[in-house]
Design a protein around this motif. Structure first.
Motif, short mmCIF file in Angstrom:
data_model
loop_
_atom_site.label_atom_id
_atom_site.label_comp_id
_atom_site.label_asym_id
_atom_site.label_seq_id
_atom_site.Cartn_x
_atom_site.Cartn_y
_atom_site.Cartn_z
N GLU A 218 -119.29 -5.85 4.98
CA GLU A 218 -118.86 -5.82 6.38
C GLU A 218 -117.59 -4.97 6.54
OE1 GLU A 218 -117.59 -9.00 9.88
OE2 GLU A 218 -117.98 -9.72 7.85
N ILE A 219 -117.60 -4.14 7.57
CA ILE A 219 -116.39 -3.42 7.95
C ILE A 219 -115.83 -4.16 9.16
CG2 ILE A 219 -115.40 -1.24 8.74
CD1 ILE A 219 -117.85 0.16 7.46
N LYS A 220 -114.76 -4.88 8.95
CA LYS A 220 -114.21 -5.73 10.01
C LYS A 220 -113.35 -4.91 10.97
CE LYS A 220 -114.27 -9.77 7.09
NZ LYS A 220 -113.51 -10.58 6.19
N ARG A 221 -113.62 -5.07 12.23
CA ARG A 221 -112.89 -4.37 13.29
C ARG A 221 -111.39 -4.64 13.20
NH1 ARG A 221 -114.28 -2.25 18.23
NH2 ARG A 221 -112.68 -2.39 19.82
N ARG A 222 -111.02 -5.88 12.92
CA ARG A 222 -109.60 -6.24 12.83
C ARG A 222 -108.92 -5.48 11.69
NH1 ARG A 222 -111.18 -11.50 10.14
NH2 ARG A 222 -110.45 -11.11 8.04
N ASP A 223 -109.65 -5.24 10.58
CA ASP A 223 -109.09 -4.48 9.47
C ASP A 223 -108.91 -3.01 9.86
OD1 ASP A 223 -109.04 -6.79 7.97
OD2 ASP A 223 -110.88 -6.31 6.87
N LEU B 195 -108.39 -1.89 12.86
CA LEU B 195 -107.24 -1.86 13.77
C LEU B 195 -105.93 -1.98 12.99
CD1 LEU B 195 -108.59 -4.02 16.73
CD2 LEU B 195 -108.22 -1.54 16.71
N CYS B 196 -105.92 -2.80 11.96
CA CYS B 196 -104.73 -2.95 11.12
C CYS B 196 -104.36 -1.62 10.47
CB CYS B 196 -104.98 -4.02 10.06
SG CYS B 196 -103.60 -4.27 8.94
N TYR B 197 -105.36 -0.90 9.92
CA TYR B 197 -105.09 0.40 9.29
C TYR B 197 -104.68 1.46 10.32
CZ TYR B 197 -106.76 -1.53 4.94
OH TYR B 197 -106.91 -2.30 3.81
N LEU B 198 -105.04 1.22 11.58
CA LEU B 198 -104.61 2.12 12.65
C LEU B 198 -103.24 1.72 13.20
CD1 LEU B 198 -107.96 2.46 14.61
CD2 LEU B 198 -106.78 4.28 13.34
N ARG B 199 -102.63 0.68 12.62
CA ARG B 199 -101.32 0.16 13.03
C ARG B 199 -101.34 -0.40 14.45
NH1 ARG B 199 -99.40 0.50 8.25
NH2 ARG B 199 -98.70 2.43 7.32
N TYR B 200 -102.46 -1.01 14.79
CA TYR B 200 -102.60 -1.66 16.09
C TYR B 200 -101.68 -2.86 16.14
CZ TYR B 200 -104.69 -4.43 19.81
OH TYR B 200 -104.88 -5.20 20.93
N ARG B 201 -100.91 -2.98 17.20
CA ARG B 201 -99.95 -4.09 17.36
C ARG B 201 -100.07 -4.71 18.76
NH1 ARG B 201 -99.97 -3.31 12.68
NH2 ARG B 201 -98.30 -2.64 11.34
N GLY B 202 -101.30 -4.84 19.23
CA GLY B 202 -101.51 -5.50 20.51
C GLY B 202 -101.52 -4.56 21.71
N GLN B 203 -101.49 -3.25 21.46
CA GLN B 203 -101.53 -2.30 22.57
C GLN B 203 -102.87 -2.45 23.30
OE1 GLN B 203 -101.17 -1.65 19.30
NE2 GLN B 203 -99.95 0.17 18.91
N ALA C 169 -111.63 3.15 9.15
CA ALA C 169 -112.83 2.38 8.84
C ALA C 169 -113.23 2.54 7.38
CB ALA C 169 -113.98 2.81 9.76
N ALA C 170 -113.07 3.75 6.85
CA ALA C 170 -113.38 4.00 5.44
C ALA C 170 -112.44 3.23 4.52
CB ALA C 170 -113.33 5.50 5.16
N THR C 171 -111.18 3.16 4.89
CA THR C 171 -110.23 2.36 4.10
C THR C 171 -110.61 0.89 4.15
OG1 THR C 171 -108.47 3.97 4.52
CG2 THR C 171 -107.79 1.75 3.83
N ALA C 172 -110.96 0.40 5.33
CA ALA C 172 -111.39 -1.00 5.46
C ALA C 172 -112.65 -1.23 4.63
CB ALA C 172 -111.63 -1.34 6.93
N ALA C 173 -113.55 -0.25 4.61
CA ALA C 173 -114.80 -0.39 3.87
C ALA C 173 -114.56 -0.49 2.36
CB ALA C 173 -115.73 0.79 4.17
N ILE C 174 -113.73 0.39 1.79
CA ILE C 174 -113.51 0.33 0.35
C ILE C 174 -112.80 -0.96 -0.03
CG2 ILE C 174 -111.40 1.76 0.33
CD1 ILE C 174 -114.07 1.57 -2.46
N GLU C 175 -111.86 -1.40 0.78
CA GLU C 175 -111.16 -2.66 0.48
C GLU C 175 -112.12 -3.85 0.55
OE1 GLU C 175 -108.13 -3.29 -0.78
OE2 GLU C 175 -107.92 -1.12 -0.94
N SER C 176 -112.98 -3.87 1.55
CA SER C 176 -113.96 -4.95 1.69
C SER C 176 -114.93 -4.95 0.52
CB SER C 176 -114.70 -4.78 3.02
OG SER C 176 -115.70 -5.77 3.16
N TYR C 177 -115.37 -3.76 0.13
CA TYR C 177 -116.29 -3.63 -1.00
C TYR C 177 -115.63 -4.13 -2.29
CZ TYR C 177 -119.57 -1.30 -4.24
OH TYR C 177 -120.47 -1.01 -5.24
N CYS C 178 -114.40 -3.72 -2.53
CA CYS C 178 -113.68 -4.17 -3.73
C CYS C 178 -113.51 -5.69 -3.73
CB CYS C 178 -112.33 -3.48 -3.84
SG CYS C 178 -112.42 -1.73 -4.26
#
Length: 185
Positions: free
Chosen positions: A2-7, A9-17, A110-119
């Motif tokens: 799973e590629i989590k949307r919240r992850d 957003l985290c890698y995009l430095r989303y802070r509630g904007q 999303a790719a960063t979230a994907a590799i972390e989720s896979y690992c």
């Protein structure tokens, strides 16, 4: 996997904007592009630890630095770990940098979230009590060890991952690590 949307957003430095409907659609599109282009591969091997020589038995890999040895305290064995999501996502990122840079940036996250989720998924499947992943570049565990881990696991042949002259991995969304196994389980 799973590629989590919240992850993402985290890698995009989303802070509630506020996220506009247009941006929201691009986030969804980027996650879908990433998911559709994953080429998941890994290689994981377990070795006994030789503390006296600071190596893994049966390899010529010397684990240098104090940080890795602190991480392996209480461990009799260790996994050498390598995983990748492949080159195709990277090609898509490059394509979108010309076509739509917003999607390219989101796709990279999303790719960063994907590799972390896979690992994480791969580590969850390892038997026994294990430590977290410890990658080259953490603490004083020098990035140059990445080349040696790739050689021991023959990652280029087995999963298509190699290091460049700066010891960076290619494809970029790849990970190497050492994972301790507590009490030889």
């Amino acid at each position: 996997m799973e590629i989590k949307r919240r992850d993402v957003l985290c890698y995009l430095r989303y802070r509630g904007q506020e996220i506009s409907p247009e941006l929201d659609a691009k986030i969804t599109e980027s996650i879908n592009i990433c998911r559709d282009n994953l080429q998941l591969k890994n290689i994981i091997r377990k070795y006994k630890i030789d503390r006296e020589n600071k190596t893994l038995v049966g390899t010529n890999l010397v684990l240098g630095g104090n940080s890795i040895w602190k991480h392996l305290e209480g461990c009799d064995e260790a996994y050498l770990f390598a995983a990748t999501i492949g080159f195709e996502v990277e090609r898509q990122i490059n394509k979108y940098f010309i076509k739509d840079r917003t999607i390219a940036v989101i796709l990279d996250a999303a790719a960063t979230a994907a590799i972390e989720s896979y690992c994480d998924e791969l580590c969850d499947e390892l038997p026994g009590e294990i430590t977290s992943r410890f990658s080259c570049g953490y603490g004083d565990f020098d990035i140059s060890h990445q080349k040696n881990i790739c050689q021991v696991l023959d990652t280029q042949k087995n999963i298509g991952v190699f290091t460049n002259s700066s010891y960076m991995l290619s494809p970029q969304k790849s990970v190497t690590a050492v994972i301790g196994v507590k009490n030889g389980r």
